[in-house]
Every structure is written in C-alpha cells, then in structure tokens.
Write a protein that holds these residues in place. Structure first.
Motif: not given
Length: 707
Positions: A279-283
């Motif tokens: 989720a952090r990488l996508q954000k």
C-alpha cells in the motif's frame, strides 16, 4: 653535588611501581591460568572459529597453530584488516625492542654517572642531569635516533599496506563487485538512467538499485525482515511455542495480553506488514524521494574496477581533477550490504558534519572532566604544601609507602583502564547519532573520538595539569622564587612513574582479561540458557567483529606516551615493550580464534591511524623542545626546532607519496587478476566457482530481501 632547589621523587623506593608490577603479574598469571584450564570447556567462547580442531582442546596444543601462523594464512582466514593491524603491532614491538637495547642502556648509564639527585627513580630520568650541561646533547641525539628508527618502521609498514592493497584489489575473495554511486540528481533517480550513464565507460552494470528516503517504508521493511526471520526460526524448530503479543508498543507481559501461538502470530503479522508495504509503494508510486545514492552491481570484480578507474574521464561524471570526480555522479567500491547503514543514506555530508563536530567537542569536554580526578590522584605528592588540603593528604600518604604508591600510581591507572572499557559504549552511541553511511565510517568516527579522549585525558591535559600543580608547589614550598625557575626544575619523574604504571596495568591486566573475556562468557551463558530454538542458539554464539577502531586509537596513544619519554625517561620504553608484547599476544589469539573475520579491505582505518601517529610525533617533539629549552643548553632547543620541522615535512611528503601511490596502484591493477589468488583460495578449501562469483550481490534497498 646536588643542585640547589632540585627536588627528586622516589616512587620505586616507596614501593608504588613495584606494587603495581606485582599486582599486574598476579592478575595476569591468574587470568591466564584460568583461561588455560577452562577454554576446553567453553569452545564457543574461546575458539569458535576452530571448534572442530582437537588440538584446541589440549592444554597448550593450540599455541603453535596461533603464534606460528604465516601472514598468508592470516590473510586468507582472518582478512586483510587483521593482517594490516597485526603487521603494525609487530613493527611497533620490534621498534621498542630496538630502543630498549640501544637508547635505554645509553641514557641509563649516563644518568647514573652524571646525576647527583637522590632516589632510585631519579637515576633514570634525564631531567635530573645538571642544568645547562652539554651532556644533555646525548639526549637530543637519542631523540633523533628514535625518530629515524620510527621513520624506517613507518615506511616499511606503508609499503607493506600498499602491497597488501594491490593484492586485495586483484582478489575476488575480498573485493566487492558492487559500486556505490553518489551525486544522483532528482531527475536521474531511475535505475535505467543510472545504468545508461554508467555504461558510458564501456561496461554496463547487471543491476542498479536506488536507495530512497522514506522512513515509514524503511521501518516497514525492517519489521518485515524481523517477522520473516522469526517465522523461519520457528519453522526450523518444529515445536509449538507461545508468546504474548505486544500492544501499543509495550511488551505483552506488561499489558497482560493472553498467550497465542507464536508461529501463527508472526505469520499473521508478516502478512499484514507486506500489505502495508504494498500500500505504501502504491501510494508513493513515482513520488519516492531519492537519497542521491545507488548501488550498481557488475558481472565481475574486474568490470567494477575498470569503471572506478575510467569514470572520471567520462562525460557523465561532471567536473573532475587529479583522477577524482569533484561534482556530478561519483563512484567508489561499495561496502558489504550488512555494513551499509540504509537508514542514514539520506543524510548527506553537509547534514552530518555539524553533529560530528559537536560530538567531537563533547568528547574533548568529557576528557577534561575525567582528567580532574586522575590528575588529583596521580599528583597527591604535590598537594602536601597546599593550604587546607595539604595536611590531610600528608597524613594519608604517611600511613604507608605501599599505600601511597597504590593511591598515586596504581589507582589512577586502574581507573583509566576501567573507563576505557566503558567509554566505547558512549562513543558508539555518539557515532550512531551522526548517521554515517557505513559501519567502517562509523568505526572511524569512534576511533577518532577515542583518540581525542585518550590523547587529551591521558597525555596532554594530564601533563599540563600536573605541570601547573608542580610549579605552584615549588613556588609555595620555597624551592624557587620565580615561576620561570620552577619550569627548569619540574619533577619529570612523576610523569614517568605514572606512565610506567599505566602501561604495566594496561599491558598485563587489560590484555589478559581480554583473552579470558569473563563478561563475554557470562553473557553467552545467559543467552544460551534463554535460547529455545536452534537459530536462537546460533545467534547466541555468533562471532562479533574485532573493533579495529578502538585498537588503532589505543595504539596511537601508546605511541604518544612511549615516544615522548624515549630521550627523557627511557625506563618507560621497557614498560611499553611489556605492554605491546602482551597485547600482541592477546590480539593474535582473539583475531585468529574468536573474532569475526573482516572480509573487505578498507584503508580508512589504517589512514586514520597514520594521522594518529603524526599527531603523536608532533606532540612528542613539542615536549622535547620544551624540555631542552627549560633544562638547557638552550641551543639544543633552537637546533631541535628546525630539525623536527624538517622531519615533519618529510612525513608530509611521504603522505603525499602514499596518496598518489594508491592512485597509481588502483589504475594499473584495475581489471587485472592474479591467478595465484585463485590457487590459494582453492588450497584453503574453496572452489573455483565460489571464487569467480562476486561475494556480495544483495543490494536491494533497504539491504534486506526483496518483496
């Protein structure tokens, strides 16, 4: 006839130094006896690197294997850092031996024949020779002899290190095939762009990994690695275990949480952490801030060396001079992944310099504070004439000669030794706050702080404080009228007796306790008792790296102490010889049997140590000039100033030669390979396939396994 106003000190007659020697020999003998008796019962503590060798379990069968090991074996089994350090210890040992058989007998005979001062120790100090007597020129000649011999030893070690570096640059066993790329711009923070720029020198990297500045993502990656390691450990163990999950970052035992299956809980937490990372990488997709650092891995060591050699000539390197890149992208050999401080890569040098300066100043202030009690104890004999405290000090010292010697000589040295054990913990914490990019840079910072502390505390400030007290004592006691006259009759025997005591305590007691390692034995026993899984037991017996930073700092301080007194109090040379010999034995045992081998060769620690040597030489020369100027004849000091300056300039020329020699060696050996290295590697049990493959390839940010 004894000179008017001349005072003498009699520490040997008082029994202080003799008591220290007896105490040191007693502790040393007991420690070595216990070590020989119990080492076979604790192989994981005393010889974990050679646990399968049956000769290690005999009383003395291990000794020939350790002390007769050749340099080639030390290099292949324990790494180039160990070989470079042991080679200097060996050079310094033989230097002291040469001083002990040449300058020490000459000055001792001279002092006995020409000194009228009373007291056995006064007969060993050149300061008690008649003032303004031409015989003092002999002491000056001895100082020149000591410098010339040290220069020869220094040149030999420099050439030895250059040869070792040339060999390491052509060795796949100790050299990394990955380069650290710095100076990456924001628009260049893409592996494909960096790879394209690096390819302009004719060699294309196989993989490029960019390090990003995201504390949250770094924290999640570290948490993921912890859960992965724990899951692997519990699956290997195979038996169910229970744990109390933490809550609100507090241990579960404090929050009264119920027990759950430890394996299932870690698997669930691992899955949650991976989801958070995704989720952090996508954000942050396309928004991650680059740290301006990347790691480029090449097919072979030779390819990486060619890039380092030719990069400054590339159009993409920016502005360069003298074979170095000044602005733009810069490349250099990378440290091993486990030595990289991934969380500090975003801290560039302008942000790291102010904390480094502040902590170095704090180290100096700490040295000043700790010098006060050491100086007070070591100079108790000079406080007798002080109003108020004088009668109390006189009553205490008058109880017993042995007690006076223990208070003024042994106790300060013991306090120094104890504090030197605790000091690295504080200095390591300071270095951690400085956010160095690698373990070697952090260790270099610890080494510098350790040297600043020891040189200020145990040499410069100690001598200045005692000198001031001595001058005041002479004036108040009526020995002299003016302060200038007091400088001519300083009691150099106090310094000499203190440093003899310190060297004996440090050499006999500290070295033997480092071999016995009682703290390590107790800590490992506790860890093994608490360990449940096989992996936990392996971690409990994991080898720890040798702290070369601390060893180099202490060596530099020892050089400063001994060299300073070669022409003034030659008996210090004998104590330094004993100290160096005992530590040479202890270091060889610890490096070959206990400590983790240091694989990659880094010149930073050795170069910093050369700086320590230069500072020690300059301080010794300043001390000699002061001694000759106050003792006389004054012409010695004038002649000595010019001679010592010429010697220092010669050392600076040698440093420039060393710098350019390294550059030449790197350029001429880049891309070459010594077949002899492969044969030696195979002879020591390795295979050619292992030798050909680069040893370090896992540079996925932040230094852990990729997703």
């Amino acid at each position: 006839m004894e000179q008017e106003g001349r005072r003498t000190t009699e520490p040997l007659a008082d029994g202080g130094l003799a008591a220290t020697l007896v105490l040191g020999l007693l502790v040393c003998s007991i420690a070595w006896l216990v070590y020989l008796l119990i080492r076979r019962c604790f192989p994981r503590v005393y010889f974990p690197k050679d646990e399968g060798n049956e000769s290690q379990k005999t009383l003395l069968g291990w000794a020939p294997w350790v002390f007769l090991m050749t340099d080639k074996s030390v290099l292949l089994m324990h790494g180039p850092r160990a070989l470079a350090f042991l080679s200097w210890s060996r050079c310094w040992f033989f230097y002291l031996f040469l001083m002990a058989i040449t300058s020490m007998p000459l000055l001792l005979v001279l002092n006995v024949l020409y000194t009228d001062a009373t007291g056995p120790f006064a007969k060993t100090v050149t300061a008690f020779l008649p003032l303004d007597d031409p015989i003092t020129w002999v002491s000056f000649v001895v100082s020149i002899w000591a410098l010339l011999c040290l220069f020869v030893v220094f040149v030999y070690h420099v050439l030895y290190v250059l040869h070792l570096r040339m060999r390491m640059k052509n060795s796949r066993t100790f050299v990394n095939a990955t380069l650290k790329v710095t100076g990456i711009g924001t628009k260049e923070a893409d592996p494909a762009v960096v790879s394209q720029k690096l390819s302009t020198v004719g060699v294309t990297p196989e993989e490029v990994n960019i390090a990003f500045d995201d504390d949250k993502l770094l924290e999640l990656q570290e948490k993921r690695r912890e859960h992965e390691d724990k899951v692997e450990e519990l699956r290997e163990y195979g038996e169910p275990t229970e744990t109390r999950p933490p809550r609100f970052k507090l241990p579960g035992i404090l929050t009264c949480n119920g027990k759950v299956n430890e394996l299932e809980w870690n698997e669930a937490e691992l899955a949650k952490t991976r989801e958070k990372i995704e989720a952090r990488l996508q954000k942050k997709a396309g928004k991650l801030k680059c740290t301006n650092v990347a790691f480029a891995t090449y097919k072979s060591v030779e390819d990486a060396q060619v890039v380092v050699r030719d990069w400054h000539t590339s159009e993409e390197s920016g502005c360069g001079c003298c074979g170095m890149t000044v602005t733009g992208m810069m490349v250099r050999p990378a440290h091993a992944p486990d030595e990289v401080h991934w969380g500090s890569l975003a801290k560039l040098r302008p942000r790291r310099t102010p904390p480094m300066f502040v902590f170095n100043v704090c180290t100096a202030i700490l040295a000043v504070i700790f010098t006060i009690p050491i100086t007070f104890l070591a100079s108790l004999e000079l406080w007798i004439n002080f109003p108020g405290i004088g009668p109390v000090v006189g009553a205490v010292l008058g109880v017993s000669d042995v007690l006076a010697g223990l208070l003024t000589k042994t106790l300060p040295a013991v306090l120094q030794a104890i504090f030197f054990v605790l000091l690295p913990i504080v200095l390591t914490f300071m270095a951690k706050l400085e956010h160095h990019h690698s373990f070697s840079s952090s260790e270099a910072s610890v080494s510098l702080k350790m040297y600043i502390f020891t040189l200020l505390n145990n040499v410069i400030l100690f001598m200045l404080f005692v000198r001031a007290i001595d001058v005041f004592n002479q004036v108040e006691g009526g020995f002299v009228v003016a302060h200038a006259d007091a400088l001519r009759t300083l009691d150099w025997g106090i310094y000499a007796s203190y440093y003899c005591t310190w060297l004996l305590v440090y050499g006999l007691i500290s070295s033997s306790l480092s071999v016995l390692n009682p703290v390590g034995l107790i800590v490992q026993w506790i860890k093994l008792k608490l360990a449940k899984t096989p992996k936990a037991k392996r971690l409990a017996t994991e080898l720890s790296p040798y702290r070369f930073s601390l060893a180099y700092a202490k060596q530099g301080m020892t050089v400063a102490v001994v060299l300073m007194f070669v022409p003034i109090a030659p008996v210090v040379v004998a104590a330094g010889f004993v100290c160096t010999g005992m530590w040479l034995i202890a270091d060889r045992i610890n490096m070959t049997l206990v400590q983790k081998p240091a694989g990659m060769f880094d010149l930073k620690g050795t170069a910093l140590f050369y700086g320590f040597l230069f500072v020690a030489i300059v301080w010794s020369q300043v001390t000699w000039v002061f001694f000759f100027a106050t003792h006389g004849p004054a012409t010695i000091a004038v002649f000595g100033i010019f001679t010592y300056i010429a010697y220092d300039l010669l050392l600076l020329v040698l440093a420039l030669f060393l710098y350019f020699a390294i550059k030449i060696v790197d350029r001429r050996t880049a891309g070459q390979r010594i077949e002899e290295d492969l044969a030696e590697f195979v002879a020591c049990g390795g295979s050619e396939a292992e030798h050909i493959q680069p040893e370090y390839q896992n540079y996925h940010w932040p230094g852990s396994r990729p997703l």
